[in-house]
Scaffold this motif. Structure first.
Motif, short mmCIF file in Angstrom:
data_model
loop_
_atom_site.label_atom_id
_atom_site.label_comp_id
_atom_site.label_asym_id
_atom_site.label_seq_id
_atom_site.Cartn_x
_atom_site.Cartn_y
_atom_site.Cartn_z
N GLN A 112 0.83 -1.21 0.00
CA GLN A 112 0.00 0.00 0.00
C GLN A 112 0.86 1.25 0.00
O GLN A 112 0.56 2.22 -0.69
N LYS B 80 -8.05 -3.14 -4.86
CA LYS B 80 -8.39 -3.82 -3.60
C LYS B 80 -7.57 -3.26 -2.44
O LYS B 80 -8.10 -3.04 -1.34
N THR C 78 -8.94 0.15 -1.53
CA THR C 78 -10.25 0.02 -0.88
C THR C 78 -10.07 -0.43 0.57
O THR C 78 -10.72 0.09 1.49
N ARG C 79 -9.20 -1.40 0.79
CA ARG C 79 -8.94 -1.89 2.14
C ARG C 79 -8.36 -0.77 3.02
O ARG C 79 -8.73 -0.66 4.19
N ARG D 177 -8.87 2.49 2.65
CA ARG D 177 -9.95 3.44 2.97
C ARG D 177 -10.79 2.92 4.13
O ARG D 177 -11.17 3.68 5.02
N GLU D 178 -11.05 1.61 4.13
CA GLU D 178 -11.84 1.02 5.21
C GLU D 178 -11.09 1.10 6.54
O GLU D 178 -11.69 1.39 7.59
N GLN D 179 -9.78 0.85 6.50
CA GLN D 179 -8.99 0.92 7.74
C GLN D 179 -8.95 2.34 8.30
O GLN D 179 -8.96 2.53 9.53
N SER E 140 -11.29 4.54 7.76
CA SER E 140 -12.69 5.00 7.92
C SER E 140 -12.94 6.29 7.15
O SER E 140 -13.54 7.25 7.68
N ARG F 1 -13.96 7.92 2.99
CA ARG F 1 -14.75 7.51 1.83
C ARG F 1 -14.04 7.72 0.50
O ARG F 1 -14.36 7.04 -0.48
N THR F 2 -13.11 8.64 0.42
CA THR F 2 -12.53 8.97 -0.88
C THR F 2 -11.00 8.88 -0.84
O THR F 2 -10.37 8.95 0.22
#
Length: 258
Positions: free
Chosen positions: A199, A228, A231-232, A234-236, A238, A240-241
């Motif tokens: 990343q 992927k 996206t992972r 962004r989730e970590q 928290s 959105r963009t």
């Protein structure tokens, strides 16, 4: 005098045939490519290995290598043979240094393999982002990827023995070595990090102005892998963009990790 003139005439005749003989190379030596007297094209991985391995086994002064490839599971037997060959070079008194993709630290099999090399006396450092693959042996032999012959097999390459080119490549290796992180320090450096090494490599490419598709090509990653990973992340975080991700990345101390 007559004999001397006859010899001279014969020599002149042979010299006159040289252009015709040289022109035959295209027909009788098509399987080899030469980039001048100091380099030879080796068109298959087996030819590369057949040239590199004996020279590595004979190295007594220095073995330098940089391995930018994505870590992957490999045949344990091949890894053991490679580790023993490298350890033997250390026992002969050669200084052995290896640069690895920082993502190798997160791949269990590769990490175990490199830990074994370190125990055998190999100096190992890790570096993030793209960097060139090369092997330097005793400051005499240089092996590099093929960037000349179009449509060539994967992992074909060049054996360079030109002294100036070899030493220039060694300078490049030293520059990469100086900005790399010692293998033993990676645990401390990356402990508690939000990002993975892959990343971080992607974010560094985006920070440099490349698109996600370009970043994937430069890092030899599939576009889906890049998507992927982002996206992972962004989730970590928290968020959105990707704008928010890059804003966080610009202030993050993880930018200094490999």
């Amino acid at each position: 005098m007559t004999a001397a003139l006859a010899d001279l005439s014969a020599a002149v005749d042979r010299i006159g045939q040289i252009p015709a003989v040289e022109a035959l190379a295209a027909d009788y030596d098509p399987h080899r490519w030469y980039g001048g007297p100091g380099s030879e094209y080796l068109g298959t991985p087996s030819l590369m290995n057949a040239r590199i391995l004996p020279l590595t086994d004979a190295a007594t002064v220095e073995v330098c290598s940089s391995q930018p490839g994505e870590p992957a599971d490999r045949d344990p037997g091949i890894l053991r043979a490679g580790a023993e060959r490298t350890a033997a070079a250390c026992r002969r008194g050669a200084r052995v240094r290896s640069l690895y993709n920082a993502r190798a630290h997160e791949h269990p099999q590769t990490r175990e393999h490199i830990d074994g090399l370190v125990q055998a006396g190999v100096e190992v450092r890790a570096i993030g982002g793209p960097f060139p693959r090369l092997v330097l042996l005793d400051r005499v032999h240089l092996f590099i990827d093929n960037l000349v012959v179009e449509g060539a097999q994967a992992h074909s390459g060049w054996h360079v023995s030109d002294r100036a080119a070899v030493m220039w490549a060694r300078m490049v290796f030293e520059l990469m070595w100086d900005r790399a992180t010692p293998w033993q320090a990676l645990d401390r450096a990356s402990g508690g990090a939000v990002t993975t090494a892959r990343q971080r490599a992607i974010l560094q490419e985006l920070e440099a102005g490349y698109s996600q598709q370009q970043a994937g090509r430069r890092l030899a990653l599939a576009e889906s892998t890049v998507t992927k990973d982002l996206t992972r992340l962004r989730e970590q975080l928290s968020v959105r963009t990707m704008y928010q991700v890059m804003a966080w990345w610009g202030r993050s101390p993880e930018r200094d990790l490999p």
